[in-house]
Every structure is written in C-alpha cells, then in structure tokens.
Design a protein around this motif. Structure first.
Motif, PDB file in Angstrom:
ATOM      1  N   PRO A  56       6.458  -5.790   5.854  1.00 41.19           N
ATOM      2  CA  PRO A  56       5.045  -5.403   5.746  1.00 41.19           C
ATOM      3  C   PRO A  56       4.787  -4.434   4.593  1.00 41.19           C
ATOM      4  O   PRO A  56       5.706  -3.812   4.057  1.00 41.19           O
ATOM      5  CB  PRO A  56       4.768  -4.732   7.088  1.00 41.19           C
ATOM      6  N   THR A  57       3.537  -4.325   4.223  1.00 38.74           N
ATOM      7  CA  THR A  57       3.081  -3.190   3.422  1.00 38.74           C
ATOM      8  C   THR A  57       2.553  -2.144   4.383  1.00 38.74           C
ATOM      9  O   THR A  57       1.702  -2.439   5.227  1.00 38.74           O
ATOM     10  CB  THR A  57       1.975  -3.617   2.440  1.00 38.74           C
ATOM     11  N   LYS A  58       3.071  -0.930   4.287  1.00 43.99           N
ATOM     12  CA  LYS A  58       2.645   0.112   5.216  1.00 43.99           C
ATOM     13  C   LYS A  58       2.729   1.482   4.551  1.00 43.99           C
ATOM     14  O   LYS A  58       3.421   1.660   3.555  1.00 43.99           O
ATOM     15  CB  LYS A  58       3.503   0.081   6.478  1.00 43.99           C
TER      16      LYS A  58
ATOM     17  N   GLY B 249       3.434 -10.909   6.284  1.00 42.80           N
ATOM     18  CA  GLY B 249       4.442  -9.940   6.713  1.00 42.80           C
ATOM     19  C   GLY B 249       3.827  -8.723   7.384  1.00 42.80           C
ATOM     20  O   GLY B 249       4.548  -7.878   7.925  1.00 42.80           O
ATOM     21  N   GLY B 250       2.504  -8.598   7.340  1.00 40.48           N
ATOM     22  CA  GLY B 250       1.795  -7.504   7.991  1.00 40.48           C
ATOM     23  C   GLY B 250       1.343  -6.421   7.026  1.00 40.48           C
ATOM     24  O   GLY B 250       1.980  -6.174   5.990  1.00 40.48           O
ATOM     25  N   ILE B 251       0.227  -5.806   7.364  1.00 43.64           N
ATOM     26  CA  ILE B 251      -0.305  -4.646   6.642  1.00 43.64           C
ATOM     27  C   ILE B 251      -0.658  -3.590   7.680  1.00 43.64           C
ATOM     28  O   ILE B 251      -1.383  -3.874   8.635  1.00 43.64           O
ATOM     29  CB  ILE B 251      -1.552  -5.023   5.809  1.00 43.64           C
ATOM     30  N   GLU B 252      -0.141  -2.371   7.463  1.00 41.03           N
ATOM     31  CA  GLU B 252      -0.288  -1.337   8.487  1.00 41.03           C
ATOM     32  C   GLU B 252      -0.393   0.049   7.856  1.00 41.03           C
ATOM     33  O   GLU B 252       0.300   0.357   6.903  1.00 41.03           O
ATOM     34  CB  GLU B 252       0.930  -1.384   9.422  1.00 41.03           C
ATOM     35  N   ASP B 253      -1.275   0.856   8.408  1.00 45.63           N
ATOM     36  CA  ASP B 253      -1.459   2.246   7.999  1.00 45.63           C
ATOM     37  C   ASP B 253      -1.858   2.347   6.521  1.00 45.63           C
ATOM     38  O   ASP B 253      -1.093   2.777   5.656  1.00 45.63           O
ATOM     39  CB  ASP B 253      -0.201   3.072   8.263  1.00 45.63           C
ATOM     40  N   VAL B 254      -3.087   1.921   6.262  1.00 47.30           N
ATOM     41  CA  VAL B 254      -3.691   2.046   4.938  1.00 47.30           C
ATOM     42  C   VAL B 254      -4.774   3.115   5.019  1.00 47.30           C
ATOM     43  O   VAL B 254      -5.625   3.068   5.907  1.00 47.30           O
ATOM     44  CB  VAL B 254      -4.297   0.709   4.467  1.00 47.30           C
ATOM     45  N   ARG B 255      -4.752   4.071   4.080  1.00 48.60           N
ATOM     46  CA  ARG B 255      -5.689   5.193   4.092  1.00 48.60           C
ATOM     47  C   ARG B 255      -6.422   5.235   2.751  1.00 48.60           C
ATOM     48  O   ARG B 255      -5.831   5.591   1.735  1.00 48.60           O
ATOM     49  CB  ARG B 255      -4.932   6.503   4.331  1.00 48.60           C
ATOM     50  N   ALA B 256      -7.690   4.838   2.764  1.00 47.45           N
ATOM     51  CA  ALA B 256      -8.489   4.805   1.544  1.00 47.45           C
ATOM     52  C   ALA B 256      -9.608   5.840   1.650  1.00 47.45           C
ATOM     53  O   ALA B 256     -10.289   5.926   2.681  1.00 47.45           O
ATOM     54  CB  ALA B 256      -9.069   3.416   1.339  1.00 47.45           C
ATOM     55  N   GLU B 257      -9.809   6.614   0.589  1.00 47.15           N
ATOM     56  CA  GLU B 257     -10.873   7.614   0.613  1.00 47.15           C
ATOM     57  C   GLU B 257     -11.379   7.897  -0.788  1.00 47.15           C
ATOM     58  O   GLU B 257     -10.678   7.707  -1.778  1.00 47.15           O
ATOM     59  CB  GLU B 257     -10.375   8.914   1.257  1.00 47.15           C
ATOM     60  N   ASP B 258     -12.639   8.314  -0.846  1.00 44.77           N
ATOM     61  CA  ASP B 258     -13.293   8.641  -2.111  1.00 44.77           C
ATOM     62  C   ASP B 258     -13.245   7.444  -3.054  1.00 44.77           C
ATOM     63  O   ASP B 258     -12.726   7.506  -4.167  1.00 44.77           O
ATOM     64  CB  ASP B 258     -12.657   9.882  -2.743  1.00 44.77           C
ATOM     65  N   ILE B 259     -13.812   6.347  -2.585  1.00 42.53           N
ATOM     66  CA  ILE B 259     -13.808   5.077  -3.300  1.00 42.53           C
ATOM     67  C   ILE B 259     -15.221   4.797  -3.821  1.00 42.53           C
ATOM     68  O   ILE B 259     -16.204   4.914  -3.083  1.00 42.53           O
ATOM     69  CB  ILE B 259     -13.356   3.923  -2.378  1.00 42.53           C
TER      70      ILE B 259
END
Length: 480
Positions: free
Chosen positions: A282-284, A309-319
């Motif tokens: 995964p991407t995490k 493969g999964g994507i987990e725990d993505v934190r996006a801010e000030d976009i």
C-alpha cells in the motif's frame, strides 16, 4: 588530468566552517592545478551533506543544448559512486543546457542543478533503455508492452538527493505526446521524468520541471521520501502529465509545490487490479501540504485509480486549486480490490471548479482480462473539513458501489458558492453513508446534517515529519 582526480573533498556542517574549509581547499587546488576555477559557493538544504564534489563539465559534457551528454552523466555518476562509503558525493550541473538520455543515480549521492542549469531530455527513443512493466501493474500504461526508462532513474538506492537553486529539467515531451496521440509508440510506455524504485531516504526539491513525456515524479516501492519546492509545468492538454505520483510508498512528505498539469496534480497509487492485489504494497503515511494546482480536466489530489494494493493514512492540508476539475477525487472500480481508508483533508481553497467532492466507482480501465470481478474496493473513513470553494458547477458527485457502499464519509465546515449557471442537482449521491455538518449547499440525504460535528484530522506527527534537512555547501570546478 583525469576527472576523478579533480574532486575536491570537504565536509560541511555549518556555513562558517564551510567557508573556512573552502578557502583552504581553494588554495590547495590552485597549487595543484592552476587551470581549474572555483565557482561561487552553492548553499542548499539536504538529507545529507556530501564529502566529495565534481562538476559535470569535468567529464567532457557540453552545455550547448545539442550535444548528447548521456555518456558524460553516466561516467560522472559511476566515478562518484566510489565515494558512497566515504561521505558520499555530489554532482554539480553548472550553467548551460545539458542534453541527455536516461541515466541512473547511485546511493549516497546528490544531483545539484545550478540556477542557470537546464537538463534537457533527449527526444531519441534509442537514448532510453526498455525494460519490463512494474510488477504491481503487470503491463505498461500506454500499451501492453514494456516501458522506456525514465529520464532520471534509480533503483535499490539509499540516501539520494535531486535538488538545486531552482534549476530546470525539461523533458521535451512534445514529440512523445504526438507519438502517443498518433499511436506510434509500438506498445511501449513513455518515459517518466524522475522515477526512483525500491529505495529509501529520497529527496527531490527546489527545481522547475517542465514538459515530461508522461508522469513527472514517480517514487515507487520506496520509503522516507521528501518532495518539496517543485514547480511542475505542462500544457493543460498534454496527455497523462501527472505531477507527483507516490506509488506503493510509505512515509512520504509532499509540500510547497506549484503544479500546472494535463492530468492529476498529485495521484496516489498502489498497483493495478490483480497485479496490485498480489504485490500487496500500500501507499500509507502520506503528508500533502501547501500545494497549488491548476488542471482543468483532472483532480487536485487523486486517490487511484490504480489503488489495488491499498491507500491508507493520507493527510492533506492547506491545498489550493484554481480552474481545476475536482478537489480530492477517489477513483476506483469493480476489479480493483484494495482499499482507500483513513483519508484526511482540511483547509482547502478552490476557485472555478467542476466538482468540489468526487468519488468514482466506475473507473473501469483494466490491465487485461485477468482481473477478478469479485474484487471490490473498500472505501471508508474519508474526512474533509474547512473548505471554501467559489464558482463551482457541482458541489459533489459521490458514487459508491451498490454491492459495496462507501462508508464513514465526514464533511464539515464547507462553504460552496456556485457559478452563474450551476447544475440543478448539486449533490449527486448513491451507495454512500456518512454525515455532514455546517455545509452549504445542503448535502444529499445519504449525508445527513449533524450539528456541532467536526470531522477528524490526526494531530500526531508521522516519522517523515520529524526529518530535518541539513545546511550543505558545494562549489563546482570548471575549465576557465
């Protein structure tokens, strides 16, 4: 004089000590070789400072924008690789236009571009080796065959820095886009601009990247990646020119980037259908912050569509996004399998958007007929808050799967103002579940209003956020 004899050796930890050491070395170098000059001292931040330095010009390269320097790049990097266990080495790309085909990096190595340096990607197919598709994809993305190596490539590396004083890398992608549109690639996938595979401790920063043949920056099967301070520019109608694509990566930090693209500005991936499921990486633990995007036909941040493969725990801010098709978009389909979960986004500002929120369950392109139609993606724990959007056509299009609804969606504190001719149905929802709070226009019935709900955003720090860059110095030698 052989090029490797002209390396200057110095260790840099602070600016003052660097100046003292550089002064001593300048004296020594003049005594040793009077026809060598030291250019202005170059200062930059990096994961690791290097003990050894050389200039590309010392290896017979010609910066006229016409002469191929592929051999010079390869020779320089091979020579500098000898110092991997002795403090590492940095290769300075001095002012000039340095035409080259694909070349491979080495460990404990820095590629540094002067502010007036331009690396030009060759437009000759023969300058790009061909090798097998990625194992998590099973096939190329432009066809079912193999793929061209990226312009700048590395695999199984540790401690690699690609940086500069906002120097430029120009992929000269126009001829590749034309071949793609005219189906002239013989089933091969176009080169990426920068691809690093199976590696750790990677930094790509402070550069201008333009006109990649396809994806610009592609870390894959890697960990501890920092991408910052990039200006990525491609025509908005150029095909598949994604800006940054972290793919099956762990602990990645993307920040302070400006992207104009013909495709998704940032596309988070982890493999395609049965190949991604079997590869299982995964991407995490991904941070995305202070990114500005312009892409009229694509997403600011896309999760998928290759997410098997999964994507987990993505934190996006000030976009920030301007004249962009959508904000954060989830792209998946039956046959993908995998998951997208624990996604957090806050403080997003959008202007002139088709969709603010978009989740797609019918992104049905498959690598081949071997995908499993019973492999359903799991989409859950999607959290958006503190969003301001202006001149919007649709507030949201959220389409889950009837057999596998998207759940745990939370949207709070959102103010959307509409275009002069908005669509009548602002929230087009199916097979989803969640809540909203303080959202204008009012959401669909699948996302009922709950007073005083604030969607979560993690306050803990990921390991990649604790990584600090060192103050480094370099000086390049060239013939007078």
């Amino acid at each position: 004089m052989e090029p490797f004899l002209r390396f200057r050796t110095f260790h840099v930890t602070q600016t003052i000590s660097a100046i003292l050491v550089l002064g001593i070395l300048t004296t020594l170098r003049v005594a040793e070789c009077e026809n060598t000059q030291i250019l202005d001292t170059l200062q930059y931040k990096a994961l690791t400072c290097r003990k050894h330095t050389a200039s590309l010009a010392e290896f017979g390269a010609v910066g006229d924008g016409k002469t191929s320097n592929t051999k010079a790049f390869k020779t320089a990097i091979e020579s500098l690789s000898k110092f991997a266990n002795d403090g590492g080495a940095q290769l300075i790309i001095p002012p000039g236009k340095w035409l080259t085909g694909s070349f491979n990096l080495t460990s404990h190595f820095t590629l540094f571009l002067d502010k007036d340096a331009v690396i030009l990607g060759s437009q000759e197919e023969s300058e790009y080796p061909v090798f097998a598709p990625l194992p998590s994809y099973g096939t190329g993305r432009d066809g079912t065959g193999a793929r061209f190596s990226s312009l700048i490539f590395g695999t199984n590396l540790t401690d690699v820095v690609i940086t500069g004083q906002n120097g430029k890398i120009d992929g000269q992608g126009e001829i590749w886009w034309e071949k793609y549109h005219n189906d002239q690639l013989n089933n091969l996938t176009r080169p990426y601009m920068i691809e690093i595979m199976y590696s750790n401790r990677i930094q790509i920063s402070n550069l201008t990247l333009v006109n990649s043949p396809t994806w610009f920056v592609h870390p894959v099967y890697s960990s501890d990646v920092i991408i910052q301070g990039l200006s990525i520019l491609a025509p908005v109608d150029s095909p598949n020119t994604d800006g940054i694509d972290p793919d099956s990566c762990t602990n990645t930090r993307i920040e302070d980037c400006f992207i104009v693209s013909g495709d998704d500005c940032i596309a988070v991936k982890s493999g395609w259908d049965q190949y991604g499921i079997n590869f299982g990486m995964p991407t995490k633990h991904l941070i995305i912050r202070r990114v500005t995007c312009i892409s009229p036909d694509s997403a600011t941040i896309a999760l998928g569509s290759e997410m098997s493969g999964g994507i987990e725990d993505v934190r996006a801010e000030d976009i920030t996004a301007i004249n962009t098709q959508s904000g954060v978009r989830i792209k998946t389909a039956i046959g993908r399998g995998g998951f997208v979960k624990d996604i957090y986004a806050r403080r997003m500002n959008f202007k002139t958007m088709k969709y603010v929120f978009w989740m797609t369950s019918s992104y049905n392109k498959h690598p081949d007929d071997g995908y499993d139609p019973k492999a359903l993606p799991k989409i859950e724990g999607i959290n958006y808050k503190d969003v301001v959007a202006e001149n919007v056509t649709y507030s949201a299009r959220l389409e889950g799967l009837a057999s596998d609804p998207f759940t745990g969606i939370c949207i709070s504190n959102v103010n959307i103002t509409l275009t002069e001719k908005p669509k009548a149905l602002q929230w087009n929802c199916s097979s989803i579940a969640g809540v909203t709070s303080n959202v204008t226009p009012k959401a669909c019935d699948f996302l009922p209003e709950k007073e005083a709900v604030e969607c979560p955003f993690p306050e803990d720090k990921l390991p990649i956020d604790e990584v600090q860059l060192e103050n480094c110095t370099a000086a390049a030698a060239v013939e007078p």
